[in-house]
Motif scaffolding. Structure first.
Motif, PDB file in Angstrom:
ATOM      1  N   ASN A   1       0.806  -1.218   0.000  1.00  0.00           N
ATOM      2  CA  ASN A   1       0.000   0.000   0.000  1.00  0.00           C
ATOM      3  C   ASN A   1       0.842   1.273   0.000  1.00  0.00           C
ATOM      4  OD1 ASN A   1      -2.453  -1.387   0.047  1.00  0.00           O
ATOM      5  ND2 ASN A   1      -2.230  -1.751   2.251  1.00  0.00           N
ATOM      6  N   LEU A   2       2.115   1.185  -0.386  1.00  0.00           N
ATOM      7  CA  LEU A   2       2.968   2.375  -0.364  1.00  0.00           C
ATOM      8  C   LEU A   2       2.643   3.339  -1.497  1.00  0.00           C
ATOM      9  CD1 LEU A   2       6.413   0.775   0.515  1.00  0.00           C
ATOM     10  CD2 LEU A   2       4.888   2.051   2.015  1.00  0.00           C
ATOM     11  N   ASN A   3       1.977   2.835  -2.532  1.00  0.00           N
ATOM     12  CA  ASN A   3       1.568   3.673  -3.661  1.00  0.00           C
ATOM     13  C   ASN A   3       2.759   4.381  -4.313  1.00  0.00           C
ATOM     14  OD1 ASN A   3      -0.341   4.567  -5.451  1.00  0.00           O
ATOM     15  ND2 ASN A   3      -0.809   6.400  -4.291  1.00  0.00           N
ATOM     16  N   ILE A   4       3.870   3.665  -4.417  1.00  0.00           N
ATOM     17  CA  ILE A   4       5.063   4.202  -5.079  1.00  0.00           C
ATOM     18  C   ILE A   4       5.000   3.811  -6.547  1.00  0.00           C
ATOM     19  CG2 ILE A   4       7.574   4.083  -5.206  1.00  0.00           C
ATOM     20  CD1 ILE A   4       7.563   3.462  -2.212  1.00  0.00           C
ATOM     21  N   LYS A   5       5.194   4.757  -7.418  1.00  0.00           N
ATOM     22  CA  LYS A   5       5.129   4.510  -8.856  1.00  0.00           C
ATOM     23  C   LYS A   5       6.536   4.462  -9.437  1.00  0.00           C
ATOM     24  CE  LYS A   5       0.661   4.770  -8.841  1.00  0.00           C
ATOM     25  NZ  LYS A   5      -0.084   3.546  -8.755  1.00  0.00           N
ATOM     26  N   ILE A   6       6.721   3.645 -10.458  1.00  0.00           N
ATOM     27  CA  ILE A   6       8.029   3.528 -11.116  1.00  0.00           C
ATOM     28  C   ILE A   6       8.488   4.881 -11.635  1.00  0.00           C
ATOM     29  CG2 ILE A   6       9.159   2.588 -13.176  1.00  0.00           C
ATOM     30  CD1 ILE A   6       7.659  -0.032 -12.642  1.00  0.00           C
ATOM     31  N   ARG A   7       7.591   5.636 -12.242  1.00  0.00           N
ATOM     32  CA  ARG A   7       7.982   6.894 -12.895  1.00  0.00           C
ATOM     33  C   ARG A   7       8.512   7.945 -11.926  1.00  0.00           C
ATOM     34  NH1 ARG A   7       2.614   6.468 -13.552  1.00  0.00           N
ATOM     35  NH2 ARG A   7       1.271   7.780 -12.293  1.00  0.00           N
ATOM     36  N   THR A   8       8.234   7.806 -10.626  1.00  0.00           N
ATOM     37  CA  THR A   8       8.702   8.806  -9.672  1.00  0.00           C
ATOM     38  C   THR A   8      10.046   8.443  -9.033  1.00  0.00           C
ATOM     39  OG1 THR A   8       7.403   7.811  -7.887  1.00  0.00           O
ATOM     40  CG2 THR A   8       6.360   9.591  -9.150  1.00  0.00           C
TER      41      THR A   8
ATOM     42  N   TYR B   1      13.789   6.243  -4.048  1.00  0.00           N
ATOM     43  CA  TYR B   1      12.783   7.302  -3.960  1.00  0.00           C
ATOM     44  C   TYR B   1      13.130   8.322  -2.885  1.00  0.00           C
ATOM     45  CZ  TYR B   1       9.896   4.191  -6.757  1.00  0.00           C
ATOM     46  OH  TYR B   1       9.418   3.391  -7.765  1.00  0.00           O
ATOM     47  N   GLY B   2      14.132   8.062  -2.087  1.00  0.00           N
ATOM     48  CA  GLY B   2      14.441   8.907  -0.942  1.00  0.00           C
ATOM     49  C   GLY B   2      13.794   8.370   0.317  1.00  0.00           C
ATOM     50  N   GLY B   3      13.145   7.247   0.206  1.00  0.00           N
ATOM     51  CA  GLY B   3      12.540   6.518   1.305  1.00  0.00           C
ATOM     52  C   GLY B   3      11.033   6.581   1.285  1.00  0.00           C
ATOM     53  N   PRO B   4      10.359   5.441   1.435  1.00  0.00           N
ATOM     54  CA  PRO B   4      10.955   4.108   1.365  1.00  0.00           C
ATOM     55  C   PRO B   4      11.340   3.756  -0.074  1.00  0.00           C
ATOM     56  CG  PRO B   4       8.583   3.923   1.589  1.00  0.00           C
ATOM     57  CD  PRO B   4       8.913   5.384   1.659  1.00  0.00           C
TER      58      PRO B   4
ATOM     59  N   LYS C   1      12.571   0.639  -2.986  1.00  0.00           N
ATOM     60  CA  LYS C   1      12.209  -0.740  -3.319  1.00  0.00           C
ATOM     61  C   LYS C   1      13.409  -1.445  -3.912  1.00  0.00           C
ATOM     62  CE  LYS C   1       7.285  -0.959  -4.035  1.00  0.00           C
ATOM     63  NZ  LYS C   1       7.034  -2.094  -3.213  1.00  0.00           N
ATOM     64  N   THR C   2      13.788  -2.557  -3.328  1.00  0.00           N
ATOM     65  CA  THR C   2      14.833  -3.407  -3.884  1.00  0.00           C
ATOM     66  C   THR C   2      14.140  -4.595  -4.536  1.00  0.00           C
ATOM     67  OG1 THR C   2      16.432  -2.685  -2.230  1.00  0.00           O
ATOM     68  CG2 THR C   2      16.901  -4.759  -3.364  1.00  0.00           C
ATOM     69  N   VAL C   3      14.401  -4.767  -5.822  1.00  0.00           N
ATOM     70  CA  VAL C   3      13.677  -5.759  -6.618  1.00  0.00           C
ATOM     71  C   VAL C   3      14.673  -6.729  -7.239  1.00  0.00           C
ATOM     72  CG1 VAL C   3      11.975  -6.087  -8.442  1.00  0.00           C
ATOM     73  CG2 VAL C   3      12.056  -3.919  -7.208  1.00  0.00           C
ATOM     74  N   THR C   4      14.384  -8.016  -7.115  1.00  0.00           N
ATOM     75  CA  THR C   4      15.204  -9.052  -7.747  1.00  0.00           C
ATOM     76  C   THR C   4      14.425  -9.628  -8.909  1.00  0.00           C
ATOM     77  OG1 THR C   4      16.272  -9.554  -5.645  1.00  0.00           O
ATOM     78  CG2 THR C   4      16.455 -11.213  -7.381  1.00  0.00           C
ATOM     79  N   PHE C   5      15.071  -9.668 -10.072  1.00  0.00           N
ATOM     80  CA  PHE C   5      14.450 -10.169 -11.297  1.00  0.00           C
ATOM     81  C   PHE C   5      15.158 -11.451 -11.741  1.00  0.00           C
ATOM     82  CE2 PHE C   5      13.961  -5.563 -11.472  1.00  0.00           C
ATOM     83  CZ  PHE C   5      12.628  -5.406 -11.792  1.00  0.00           C
ATOM     84  N   ASP C   6      14.404 -12.357 -12.324  1.00  0.00           N
ATOM     85  CA  ASP C   6      14.974 -13.514 -13.008  1.00  0.00           C
ATOM     86  C   ASP C   6      15.436 -13.050 -14.385  1.00  0.00           C
ATOM     87  OD1 ASP C   6      15.078 -15.831 -14.822  1.00  0.00           O
ATOM     88  OD2 ASP C   6      14.302 -16.957 -13.109  1.00  0.00           O
TER      89      ASP C   6
ATOM     90  N   VAL D   1      10.677  -8.708  -3.813  1.00  0.00           N
ATOM     91  CA  VAL D   1      10.574  -7.256  -3.647  1.00  0.00           C
ATOM     92  C   VAL D   1      10.729  -6.960  -2.168  1.00  0.00           C
ATOM     93  CG1 VAL D   1       9.109  -5.220  -3.898  1.00  0.00           C
ATOM     94  CG2 VAL D   1       8.965  -7.042  -5.577  1.00  0.00           C
ATOM     95  N   LYS D   2      11.606  -6.014  -1.859  1.00  0.00           N
ATOM     96  CA  LYS D   2      11.820  -5.655  -0.457  1.00  0.00           C
ATOM     97  C   LYS D   2      11.753  -4.142  -0.331  1.00  0.00           C
ATOM     98  CE  LYS D   2      15.826  -5.591   2.137  1.00  0.00           C
ATOM     99  NZ  LYS D   2      17.109  -6.135   2.522  1.00  0.00           N
ATOM    100  N   ASN D   3      11.008  -3.656   0.646  1.00  0.00           N
ATOM    101  CA  ASN D   3      10.940  -2.219   0.929  1.00  0.00           C
ATOM    102  C   ASN D   3      12.026  -1.884   1.936  1.00  0.00           C
ATOM    103  OD1 ASN D   3       8.609  -1.813  -0.670  1.00  0.00           O
ATOM    104  ND2 ASN D   3       7.373  -2.666   0.961  1.00  0.00           N
ATOM    105  N   ASN D   4      12.805  -0.854   1.667  1.00  0.00           N
ATOM    106  CA  ASN D   4      13.853  -0.472   2.601  1.00  0.00           C
ATOM    107  C   ASN D   4      14.036   1.036   2.643  1.00  0.00           C
ATOM    108  OD1 ASN D   4      14.765  -0.532  -0.029  1.00  0.00           O
ATOM    109  ND2 ASN D   4      16.728  -1.412   0.439  1.00  0.00           N
TER     110      ASN D   4
END
Length: 196
Positions: free
Chosen positions: A147-154, A174-177, A179-184, A193-196
């Motif tokens: 529910n963080l509502n973070i968009k890729i474009r931002t 994003y400056g917090g929080p 997203k660290t994403v691991t892709f195959d 996907v990890k929020n940090n």
């Protein structure tokens, strides 16, 4: 026909063949020329060369047919809610580029949007000499599992974290929080996907 016109026709057909090959490789294999702007430059060269041919060979029927085809195609793209027109405009200029970053010597990442109605997406592209291949395409809907509502474009930055034989890990900063994403790397799908 003069030798100058023959040379001009040869150059035109070379540009046309390169443009067609670039389009076909991208459509079927997601392979394109290296770098975002190389495809943009090729698109503009192709368009400008069409008008040069029309002007130089105006007395020929084929030149008039080429101009009519360009005008009709442009008109049809505007009539259809301007979606094809915007796709062409956004993909052949830097207007569709939100972010472009070299991750390391093997990869670059970009956030692009070529649709007036769709949202921008993240792409990871593998560099292969003169060419490159898109290995990952990720949209907001694939990435947002919270529910963080973070968009890729931002995203303010795309940071390379790690890579192994099968995965690549990036952080969308994003400056917090963040997203660290691991892709195959083989399927392009998100594995973590990890929020940090």
């Amino acid at each position: 026909m003069s030798s100058g016109k023959k040379i001009l026709l040869r150059i035109y057909f070379i540009i046309w063949a390169l443009f067609l090959l670039d389009c076909l490789l991208y459509y079927f294999k997601e392979i394109s020329l290296r770098g975002y702007y190389s495809d943009v430059v090729l698109s503009w060269l192709w368009l400008i060369s069409n008008f040069v041919i029309i002007i130089v060979f105006w007395k020929k029927l084929l030149a008039k047919l080429l101009l009519a085809t360009i005008i009709v195609t442009f008109a049809i793209s505007i009539i259809a809610m301007m979606l094809p027109f915007f796709a062409l405009l956004l993909s052949s200029t830097s207007l569709g580029l939100y972010q472009n970053k070299d991750l390391n010597k093997n990869y670059r990442a970009q956030i692009v949007g070529y649709s007036a109605m769709g949202h921008p997406w993240l792409e990871v592209i593998e560099k292969k000499g003169l060419f490159e291949k898109r290995i990952i395409k990720c949209t907001d809907s694939q990435l947002m599992n919270d529910n963080l509502n973070i968009k890729i474009r931002t995203a303010k930055d795309i940071i390379f974290r790690s890579e192994n034989a099968t995965t690549i890990t990036l952080t969308l900063f994003y400056g917090g929080p963040n997203k660290t994403v691991t892709f195959d790397k083989n399927t392009g799908k998100i594995t973590a996907v990890k929020n940090n």
